[in-house]
Design a protein around this motif. Structure first.
Motif, PDB file in Angstrom:
ATOM      1  N   SER A  54      41.975 -13.187  16.581  1.00 47.42           N
ATOM      2  CA  SER A  54      42.014 -14.586  17.018  1.00 47.42           C
ATOM      3  C   SER A  54      42.240 -15.524  15.840  1.00 47.42           C
ATOM      4  CB  SER A  54      40.719 -14.950  17.740  1.00 47.42           C
ATOM      5  OG  SER A  54      39.601 -14.707  16.914  1.00 47.42           O
ATOM      6  N   LYS A  55      41.775 -15.163  14.670  1.00 44.55           N
ATOM      7  CA  LYS A  55      41.940 -16.052  13.526  1.00 44.55           C
ATOM      8  C   LYS A  55      43.293 -15.884  12.845  1.00 44.55           C
ATOM      9  CE  LYS A  55      37.053 -16.572  12.295  1.00 44.55           C
ATOM     10  NZ  LYS A  55      36.004 -16.254  11.292  1.00 44.55           N
ATOM     11  N   LEU A 110      35.940  -4.035  17.248  1.00 42.16           N
ATOM     12  CA  LEU A 110      34.947  -5.099  17.398  1.00 42.16           C
ATOM     13  C   LEU A 110      35.462  -6.245  18.244  1.00 42.16           C
ATOM     14  CD1 LEU A 110      33.597  -5.094  13.751  1.00 42.16           C
ATOM     15  CD2 LEU A 110      32.501  -4.172  15.795  1.00 42.16           C
ATOM     16  N   MET A 162      32.541  -0.866   9.415  1.00 41.76           N
ATOM     17  CA  MET A 162      32.388  -2.154  10.110  1.00 41.76           C
ATOM     18  C   MET A 162      31.668  -3.178   9.245  1.00 41.76           C
ATOM     19  SD  MET A 162      31.621  -1.286  14.089  1.00 41.76           S
ATOM     20  CE  MET A 162      30.177  -0.288  13.777  1.00 41.76           C
ATOM     21  N   LEU A 163      30.690  -2.708   8.484  1.00 40.09           N
ATOM     22  CA  LEU A 163      29.910  -3.628   7.657  1.00 40.09           C
ATOM     23  C   LEU A 163      30.348  -3.569   6.196  1.00 40.09           C
ATOM     24  CD1 LEU A 163      26.373  -3.222   9.237  1.00 40.09           C
ATOM     25  CD2 LEU A 163      27.912  -5.180   9.388  1.00 40.09           C
ATOM     26  N   ARG A 223      29.865  -6.768   4.173  1.00 39.75           N
ATOM     27  CA  ARG A 223      28.449  -7.047   3.981  1.00 39.75           C
ATOM     28  C   ARG A 223      27.861  -6.126   2.924  1.00 39.75           C
ATOM     29  NH1 ARG A 223      28.732 -11.446   7.756  1.00 39.75           N
ATOM     30  NH2 ARG A 223      28.673 -12.448   5.732  1.00 39.75           N
ATOM     31  N   SER A 269      34.508 -18.063  16.652  1.00 38.76           N
ATOM     32  CA  SER A 269      35.816 -18.719  16.701  1.00 38.76           C
ATOM     33  C   SER A 269      36.316 -18.871  18.132  1.00 38.76           C
ATOM     34  CB  SER A 269      36.824 -17.939  15.857  1.00 38.76           C
ATOM     35  OG  SER A 269      36.912 -16.606  16.305  1.00 38.76           O
ATOM     36  N   LYS A 270      35.931 -17.957  18.998  1.00 43.58           N
ATOM     37  CA  LYS A 270      36.413 -18.044  20.379  1.00 43.58           C
ATOM     38  C   LYS A 270      35.569 -18.969  21.236  1.00 43.58           C
ATOM     39  CE  LYS A 270      38.697 -13.544  20.650  1.00 43.58           C
ATOM     40  NZ  LYS A 270      38.643 -12.198  21.268  1.00 43.58           N
ATOM     41  N   LEU A 325      26.748 -11.231  11.915  1.00 45.69           N
ATOM     42  CA  LEU A 325      26.933 -10.180  10.911  1.00 45.69           C
ATOM     43  C   LEU A 325      28.400  -9.801  10.758  1.00 45.69           C
ATOM     44  CD1 LEU A 325      24.507  -9.160   9.478  1.00 45.69           C
ATOM     45  CD2 LEU A 325      24.223  -7.402  11.206  1.00 45.69           C
ATOM     46  N   LEU A 326      29.106  -9.818  11.861  1.00 48.29           N
ATOM     47  CA  LEU A 326      30.492  -9.364  11.852  1.00 48.29           C
ATOM     48  C   LEU A 326      31.472 -10.483  11.549  1.00 48.29           C
ATOM     49  CD1 LEU A 326      30.280  -7.015  14.951  1.00 48.29           C
ATOM     50  CD2 LEU A 326      30.332  -6.368  12.536  1.00 48.29           C
ATOM     51  N   ASP A 327      30.979 -11.700  11.554  1.00 47.59           N
ATOM     52  CA  ASP A 327      31.837 -12.834  11.243  1.00 47.59           C
ATOM     53  C   ASP A 327      31.684 -13.163   9.762  1.00 47.59           C
ATOM     54  OD1 ASP A 327      33.339 -15.262  12.638  1.00 47.59           O
ATOM     55  OD2 ASP A 327      32.050 -16.052  11.045  1.00 47.59           O
ATOM     56  N   PRO A 328      32.779 -13.293   9.047  1.00 43.43           N
ATOM     57  CA  PRO A 328      32.664 -13.561   7.618  1.00 43.43           C
ATOM     58  C   PRO A 328      32.110 -14.952   7.361  1.00 43.43           C
ATOM     59  CG  PRO A 328      34.961 -13.659   8.310  1.00 43.43           C
ATOM     60  CD  PRO A 328      34.173 -13.209   9.493  1.00 43.43           C
ATOM     61  N   SER A 329      30.840 -15.007   7.018  1.00 38.52           N
ATOM     62  CA  SER A 329      30.200 -16.284   6.706  1.00 38.52           C
ATOM     63  C   SER A 329      28.912 -15.995   5.956  1.00 38.52           C
ATOM     64  CB  SER A 329      29.910 -17.082   7.971  1.00 38.52           C
ATOM     65  OG  SER A 329      28.822 -16.499   8.649  1.00 38.52           O
ATOM     66  N   GLY A 357      25.535 -14.624   8.132  1.00 42.60           N
ATOM     67  CA  GLY A 357      25.352 -13.210   8.396  1.00 42.60           C
ATOM     68  C   GLY A 357      24.938 -12.433   7.160  1.00 42.60           C
ATOM     69  N   MET A 400      26.072  -3.214  17.342  1.00 46.35           N
ATOM     70  CA  MET A 400      27.425  -3.740  17.092  1.00 46.35           C
ATOM     71  C   MET A 400      28.444  -3.172  18.062  1.00 46.35           C
ATOM     72  SD  MET A 400      27.817  -4.043  12.977  1.00 46.35           S
ATOM     73  CE  MET A 400      27.468  -2.328  12.659  1.00 46.35           C
ATOM     74  N   LEU A 401      28.275  -1.917  18.421  1.00 46.08           N
ATOM     75  CA  LEU A 401      29.234  -1.278  19.316  1.00 46.08           C
ATOM     76  C   LEU A 401      28.700  -1.169  20.744  1.00 46.08           C
ATOM     77  CD1 LEU A 401      30.687   1.487  16.976  1.00 46.08           C
ATOM     78  CD2 LEU A 401      31.797  -0.603  17.769  1.00 46.08           C
TER      79      LEU A 401
END
Lengths: 236, 236
Positions: free
Chosen positions: A38-39, A114, A166-167, A170, B38-39, B113-117, B120, B166-167
């Motif tokens: 989406s990004k 994801l 996935m992480l 992190r 984002s969505k 956690l999965l979003d880059p920021s 998380g 996560m999954l």
DNA sequence: TTCGCGATTGAACGCGCGTTTAATATTGAA
DNA sequence: TTCAATATTAAACGCGCGTTCAATCGCGAA
């Protein structure tokens, strides 16, 4: 509207540009892998491939069509790699990151996994099937613990195997590792230990057994106290 | 013209509406947890909270400000839960999903956690610290295998513990489970087995032991063949 | 050479987004 | 009651998105 060699005689019409389309595809995989679906923007992909946004649509129809093309592109790369290196699957995922292109492909698959869409589910389902065959047939000289619920066991192991990728970001920040390969190298011995022996040991009833007690940390009963405190303050 | 105010008895400053702000916050957490950051749209949150988009901005300044407020909201919910149930941390994550509100909070954290920021990362770092304290001090009556690289070990275990959440959606589809609680219940015995004993057993040198050959699948040496073939066709 | 067709482009369209703004409703304080 | 401050809204603004469109370019076929 759809282009790219519609002629069956492999006859190329006046103009052609298979390499341009491939350059767009490659750039798209990289962009999707880095920013998610989406990004990621068509304009960004076009800029990375040094073409106009319109050309991307011209070759792949739409953003969704481009994503589908990326799926096949990545699946082929992964399967081609697996043919050469059949040992990756269950726990040696880190081996795949040696090849930069393969690392991108894996990151793409993680993003696909994801992101709620059919594409990722398809891959996950296949992966669980693969692990299930390993459980029943063995893998790379190892045999697996058996369970009454092989399917659930396979899903559990598949999830565990996919988790580090996935992480990745992190972990990289937390451990201070330089890149994905560095991170996976750091985790590898612990993953192996986990897969071979687990992480927990039943508390010794009266006598000490196995596992050299390297560190005699103060093993108090503060397991609950530490759980409640200081979630909010941080500074590291 | 929204309802809610209904009766009288308002004893606040000139005007205030803490309950409206809280309703927006609650809706935001739910929307973020379900669709990611984002969505998720301000308009969507506003609709779920039955207010206008402008009011969301008025109370929280911006979408990013709303997200920050959600972070604190969720962190408090999680820590409050931990005070009541200190056993969740390492492997009993599934226990948290009993409370629907807690399940939403966990899903929110996963998305974070999965979003880059930074948000998380902060949570992940804290979680690794927590696991590290468990390794050195023990947890819920268990003691952990010790390693020279405790940090890397803690990160590995933290990643494993977070993976099922996560999954979650992928697992739900693959296993046909009804909801998150159902999924976690299905995985629980395999996770416990993994943590206690691992998954692999060194291949027996000469004698057969345990592991009944349940499946009559063509148990050949197809471990590699299956890896290469039929990745792309599916129908299940 | 001329012609035709796909490759390629730059500009523009329509849309939904986060956000801003001006106006109105509501309510405690004076 | 009157006033000031806040809650709340509908409308609109500006922007970036995916996509469309008309025009041009480049090359093989005739």
């Amino acid at each position: 509207m759809r282009s790219t060699t519609s002629d069956s005689t492999s006859r190329r019409s006046p103009n052609s540009s298979p390499e341009t389309a491939e350059r767009i595809l490659s750039a798209a995989v990289a962009e999707f892998a880095e920013h998610g679906f989406s990004k990621t923007t068509i304009r960004g992909i076009a800029a990375a491939a040094e073409v106009s946004p319109g050309l991307v649509i011209h070759h792949f129809g739409s953003k969704e069509g481009l994503r589908t093309a990326c799926d096949e592109y990545v699946f082929e790369a992964i399967t081609a790699s697996k043919a050469k290196n059949a040992e990756y699957a269950t726990m040696a995922v880190q081996m795949m990151f040696d090849d930069p292109a393969m690392a991108t492909a894996v990151h793409y698959l993680v993003k696909s996994l994801l992101d709620p869409s059919e594409h990722g589910q398809r891959y996950f389902d296949h992966y669980v099937d693969l692990v299930e065959s390993y459980i029943t047939d063995g893998f790379a000289g190892y045999i697996f613990r058996q369970s009454e619920d092989t399917r659930g066991q396979a899903a559990t192991i598949a999830v565990m195997a996919l988790a580090p990728a996935m992480l990745d970001q992190r972990l990289q920040t937390n451990l201070g590792t330089a890149d994905t390969t560095d991170t996976m190298t750091r985790l590898a011995p612990h993953l192996l230990d986990l897969y071979l022996h687990g992480v927990l040991e039943t508390v010794p009833t009266d006598a000490d057994i196995s596992t050299s007690p390297t560190a005699e940390h103060s093993a108090k009963d503060r397991s609950e106290a530490s759980a409640r405190s200081d979630l909010r303050e941080e500074e590291s």
